[in-house]
Design a protein around this motif. Sequence first.
Motif: not given
Length: 563
Positions: A110-111, A134-135, A148-152, A159-160
């Motif tokens: 990611s960035r 990015s996600e 790519f999936l967003a993870v907190n 990223l996941a």
Amino acid sequence: MTSPDRSSVSRPPASPAPDALRVIALGGLGEIGRNMTVFEHAGKLLIVDCGVLFPEEHQPGVDVILPDWSVIRDRLADVVAVVLTHGHEDHIGGVPYLLRERPDIPLIGSRLTLSFIAAKLAEHRIRPVLTEVSEGGTLSTGPFDLEFLAVNHSIPDGLAIAIRTAAGLVLHTGDFKMDQFPLDRRITDLRGFARLGEEGVDLFLTDSTNADVPGFTTAERELTPAIETVFRDTPRRVIVSSFASHVHRIQQVLDAAHAHGRKVAFVGRSMLRNMGLATELGYLHVPDGLVVDAKTMDRLPANKVTLICTGSQGEPLAALSRMAAGTHSISVGDGDTVLLASSLIPGNENAIYRVINALTSLGANVVHKGNAKVHVSGHASAGELVYCYNIVQPSNVLAVHGEARHLRANAELAVSTGVARDRVLIADNGHVIDLEHGRAGITGKVDVHNVYVDGQTVGGVTETTLAQRRQLGEEGILTVITLIDTDTGRLAEDPDIITRGFEHDTSALPTLTTAIDKALAGAAEHSVTTIPKLEQLIARETEKWARKTYRRQPVVIPVVIEA
């Protein structure tokens, strides 16, 4: 659960089947740090993360510990990319050392993650090949199709990674939690996890760090009252120590400082660099005029000052440790509050509490996780993991990122949600897992070791080196200088003793002289006359004397001079 029989797969594995996906764990299993996993398919390699592990007290002189990628060293040309899940050191810190061996390996991330690693690589004079994702994005590299999936997590832009190959679908969570009210409003993409679950996840690699913690991880926002209390009640300076990558926590500190009319200065090279990048990229929001340089800060009243520095893990050279030792330009004293706003990494406890005690002795009020709610974990607790297992419903599970107790707890959670026990894997670093025809199993083990970085030396320090360093630190040095008569092979005069860190009584030296002379007489009878052999003999006699007389084992350095 395939863990009790792991010793039976201690041999190197056979070559993978053409239609199989091989997973080689090179770091992050049985430890918190140096995460690195290699995926092999159709003759190509994909690496996910390449981090470092920070040394413990029994590893003196070591800067960081790297994964051991020697098993793929002669195949670096087959590496299609390194995917970085997020910007923490335990996931990106080893990249500069890997790229020394092949600088053009593409880095995918990611960035913010790529910004952090690019700055680090610039210090190593390496120009990387970067691919920003990015996600929601997808990318194909070699035989690997990536999503790519967003993870907190406790750092933005985590990223996941979903990895699709002809052998099946793998989902790697990276480090994650399920904070429903994150400061950046970027939640873990559970909808994406569920969609992949419907597609059919053949192998699920899940973050285990908090698997033995019941319930759900506390939301980051719940720290705000404790941080506000620190700023409201501190009569002089507030000094905050955190990881240099913990953007969310730094944002909370900036917000509190601004609300209480304090200026902020960043202390430490990595903190200045990372927060500068985070601000430039829009991940850190800094009100105009809030952040000032150190010279401006020196002119402000103490109750208008906030300092943000590194050193929350008790690192000897970090800013906070030097403040505690009185060797930093910033002096800590009565009325100051030091806020440790990071987790306590296993293995660092003694170093951290030494710093806390030293700061307290200087008169500071030290606020930390043990006495206030000033930190929440960035990792999913048991309740969140169970939730993920239920929506993903994987065919096979590999617990990753954690010590042995975390991995086992995570594996038990998977079994409790219905994953077949013989499809839940607990592996060690070096274990090889093959996914073939929908089933994953441990098929062998490759040799992996700790790779120590010691100054400019990588891999030169061994366990023997560390044992010697510990011995030097604990037992001292005893140098024995002997003058030997070449005609008789006996002592020409009493030996000279020079010690460092080893206390001795001169009245005991005659017994050492007698022991050495007797051993030399025996050596002369057997025609042992070479200096190396005599030095070995003298070293043995001196070690025996030290053990018997003082119950100590100093490092003995024998010096033989022929008369």
